[in-house]
Design a protein around this motif. Sequence first.
Motif, PDB file in Angstrom:
ATOM      1  N   ALA A  72       2.506   2.247   0.034  1.00 54.66           N
ATOM      2  CA  ALA A  72       1.370   3.019  -0.485  1.00 54.66           C
ATOM      3  C   ALA A  72       0.567   3.636   0.664  1.00 54.66           C
ATOM      4  O   ALA A  72       0.612   3.162   1.794  1.00 54.66           O
ATOM      5  CB  ALA A  72       0.462   2.109  -1.308  1.00 54.66           C
ATOM      6  N   GLU A  73      -0.152   4.678   0.321  1.00 53.01           N
ATOM      7  CA  GLU A  73      -1.047   5.285   1.316  1.00 53.01           C
ATOM      8  C   GLU A  73      -2.063   4.232   1.761  1.00 53.01           C
ATOM      9  O   GLU A  73      -2.648   3.518   0.947  1.00 53.01           O
ATOM     10  CB  GLU A  73      -1.774   6.478   0.688  1.00 53.01           C
ATOM     11  CG  GLU A  73      -2.697   7.170   1.655  1.00 53.01           C
ATOM     12  CD  GLU A  73      -3.443   8.323   1.008  1.00 53.01           C
ATOM     13  OE1 GLU A  73      -4.505   8.679   1.532  1.00 53.01           O
ATOM     14  OE2 GLU A  73      -2.967   8.848  -0.014  1.00 53.01           O
ATOM     15  N   GLN A  74      -2.247   4.122   3.036  1.00 51.54           N
ATOM     16  CA  GLN A  74      -3.124   3.087   3.600  1.00 51.54           C
ATOM     17  C   GLN A  74      -4.595   3.504   3.500  1.00 51.54           C
ATOM     18  O   GLN A  74      -5.130   4.148   4.385  1.00 51.54           O
ATOM     19  CB  GLN A  74      -2.754   2.827   5.071  1.00 51.54           C
ATOM     20  CG  GLN A  74      -1.347   2.285   5.236  1.00 51.54           C
ATOM     21  CD  GLN A  74      -1.169   0.940   4.562  1.00 51.54           C
ATOM     22  OE1 GLN A  74      -1.849  -0.009   4.891  1.00 51.54           O
ATOM     23  NE2 GLN A  74      -0.265   0.875   3.605  1.00 51.54           N
TER      24      GLN A  74
ATOM     25  N   ARG B 242      -3.343  -6.173 -11.191  1.00 52.48           N
ATOM     26  CA  ARG B 242      -3.056  -5.065 -10.276  1.00 52.48           C
ATOM     27  C   ARG B 242      -3.298  -5.494  -8.841  1.00 52.48           C
ATOM     28  O   ARG B 242      -4.377  -5.324  -8.297  1.00 52.48           O
ATOM     29  CB  ARG B 242      -3.939  -3.862 -10.608  1.00 52.48           C
ATOM     30  CG  ARG B 242      -3.575  -3.225 -11.933  1.00 52.48           C
ATOM     31  CD  ARG B 242      -4.188  -1.871 -12.114  1.00 52.48           C
ATOM     32  NE  ARG B 242      -3.890  -0.989 -11.009  1.00 52.48           N
ATOM     33  CZ  ARG B 242      -4.751  -0.085 -10.534  1.00 52.48           C
ATOM     34  NH1 ARG B 242      -5.927   0.039 -11.051  1.00 52.48           N
ATOM     35  NH2 ARG B 242      -4.410   0.693  -9.531  1.00 52.48           N
ATOM     36  N   LEU B 243      -2.262  -6.076  -8.222  1.00 56.22           N
ATOM     37  CA  LEU B 243      -2.337  -6.504  -6.835  1.00 56.22           C
ATOM     38  C   LEU B 243      -2.735  -5.319  -5.961  1.00 56.22           C
ATOM     39  O   LEU B 243      -2.168  -4.244  -6.062  1.00 56.22           O
ATOM     40  CB  LEU B 243      -0.978  -7.041  -6.382  1.00 56.22           C
ATOM     41  CG  LEU B 243      -0.864  -7.497  -4.931  1.00 56.22           C
ATOM     42  CD1 LEU B 243      -1.740  -8.730  -4.707  1.00 56.22           C
ATOM     43  CD2 LEU B 243       0.581  -7.803  -4.584  1.00 56.22           C
TER      44      LEU B 243
ATOM     45  N   ASN C  12       6.503  -6.221  -4.755  1.00 55.70           N
ATOM     46  CA  ASN C  12       5.112  -5.880  -5.076  1.00 55.70           C
ATOM     47  C   ASN C  12       4.278  -5.727  -3.811  1.00 55.70           C
ATOM     48  O   ASN C  12       3.477  -4.798  -3.693  1.00 55.70           O
ATOM     49  CB  ASN C  12       4.485  -6.950  -5.977  1.00 55.70           C
ATOM     50  CG  ASN C  12       5.018  -6.902  -7.380  1.00 55.70           C
ATOM     51  OD1 ASN C  12       5.541  -5.884  -7.821  1.00 55.70           O
ATOM     52  ND2 ASN C  12       4.908  -8.008  -8.095  1.00 55.70           N
ATOM     53  N   VAL C  13       4.459  -6.640  -2.863  1.00 59.45           N
ATOM     54  CA  VAL C  13       3.714  -6.558  -1.600  1.00 59.45           C
ATOM     55  C   VAL C  13       4.082  -5.270  -0.871  1.00 59.45           C
ATOM     56  O   VAL C  13       3.211  -4.551  -0.371  1.00 59.45           O
ATOM     57  CB  VAL C  13       3.989  -7.796  -0.715  1.00 59.45           C
ATOM     58  CG1 VAL C  13       3.458  -7.596   0.698  1.00 59.45           C
ATOM     59  CG2 VAL C  13       3.372  -9.044  -1.346  1.00 59.45           C
ATOM     60  N   TYR C  14       5.372  -4.965  -0.823  1.00 60.65           N
ATOM     61  CA  TYR C  14       5.824  -3.754  -0.140  1.00 60.65           C
ATOM     62  C   TYR C  14       5.214  -2.507  -0.783  1.00 60.65           C
ATOM     63  O   TYR C  14       4.641  -1.658  -0.090  1.00 60.65           O
ATOM     64  CB  TYR C  14       7.356  -3.664  -0.154  1.00 60.65           C
ATOM     65  CG  TYR C  14       7.852  -2.370   0.443  1.00 60.65           C
ATOM     66  CD1 TYR C  14       7.922  -2.211   1.814  1.00 60.65           C
ATOM     67  CD2 TYR C  14       8.202  -1.295  -0.375  1.00 60.65           C
ATOM     68  CE1 TYR C  14       8.343  -1.013   2.366  1.00 60.65           C
ATOM     69  CE2 TYR C  14       8.621  -0.101   0.161  1.00 60.65           C
ATOM     70  CZ  TYR C  14       8.692   0.035   1.534  1.00 60.65           C
ATOM     71  OH  TYR C  14       9.085   1.232   2.074  1.00 60.65           O
ATOM     72  N   ARG C  15       5.341  -2.408  -2.109  1.00 62.42           N
ATOM     73  CA  ARG C  15       4.812  -1.217  -2.803  1.00 62.42           C
ATOM     74  C   ARG C  15       3.295  -1.099  -2.639  1.00 62.42           C
ATOM     75  O   ARG C  15       2.765  -0.015  -2.492  1.00 62.42           O
ATOM     76  CB  ARG C  15       5.177  -1.258  -4.287  1.00 62.42           C
ATOM     77  CG  ARG C  15       6.614  -0.889  -4.579  1.00 62.42           C
ATOM     78  CD  ARG C  15       6.896  -0.783  -6.063  1.00 62.42           C
ATOM     79  NE  ARG C  15       6.703  -2.034  -6.780  1.00 62.42           N
ATOM     80  CZ  ARG C  15       7.573  -3.043  -6.782  1.00 62.42           C
ATOM     81  NH1 ARG C  15       8.687  -2.948  -6.097  1.00 62.42           N
ATOM     82  NH2 ARG C  15       7.332  -4.141  -7.468  1.00 62.42           N
TER      83      ARG C  15
END
Length: 198
Positions: free
Chosen positions: A114-116, A22-23, A106-109
């Motif tokens: 995603a909420e920061q 889970r990155l 994956n990096v983008y999601r």
Amino acid sequence: MTGTKSSRDRILEAAVAMTGERLGAGLSVRAVAARAGVSTGSLRHHFPTQRALQDAVLTAVYDTVVSDDSVIHDTSLPARDRLIACLRLVLAPAAPGAPSRKAWGNVYRTFIAAEQTEELRRTYLAVEREGQRRIEYWLAVLTDQGALAEGDNTRRARFLNTVLGGLSVERALPAGESLLTVETETLAMAVDAVLGSG
């Protein structure tokens, strides 16, 4: 067989596996300790802070994926070629096309869409820190060997890291010409700029 491994090694193995699954997910002390089969006290003994654990995980990942010691220390090759080869090692895990698109998706999601949260911010900064540390190490080796003039290796590493980021995005996008040729030219220009800086 976990009996022959130290508790530190088991903790690190568990944390690396969880990070790979889970990155961007935080490393819960309880979850890592449970997976490693150790107490939370044992985990805290080896990794007193969340950052210490995260940094150790990223170092282990980079040491496995980007094994560079033989490359950067091979003085039979010019410094320029060695540094380019090391930078290529960073790009190698995500092949151009579909693998790079999947990796960047994956990096983008994980980090952009995603909420920061503070946890995501810490995770991203840890990844960035480890990449920067690795490049600074290569530059320090070249400086020690006299192949690179004394200077601000932190700044140089930041520049090279930015170039790598751009090239990795380029690998995910459609290419009109040979990606290998473009990457080689770009890496050569970036390395020439760094080696020529003083």
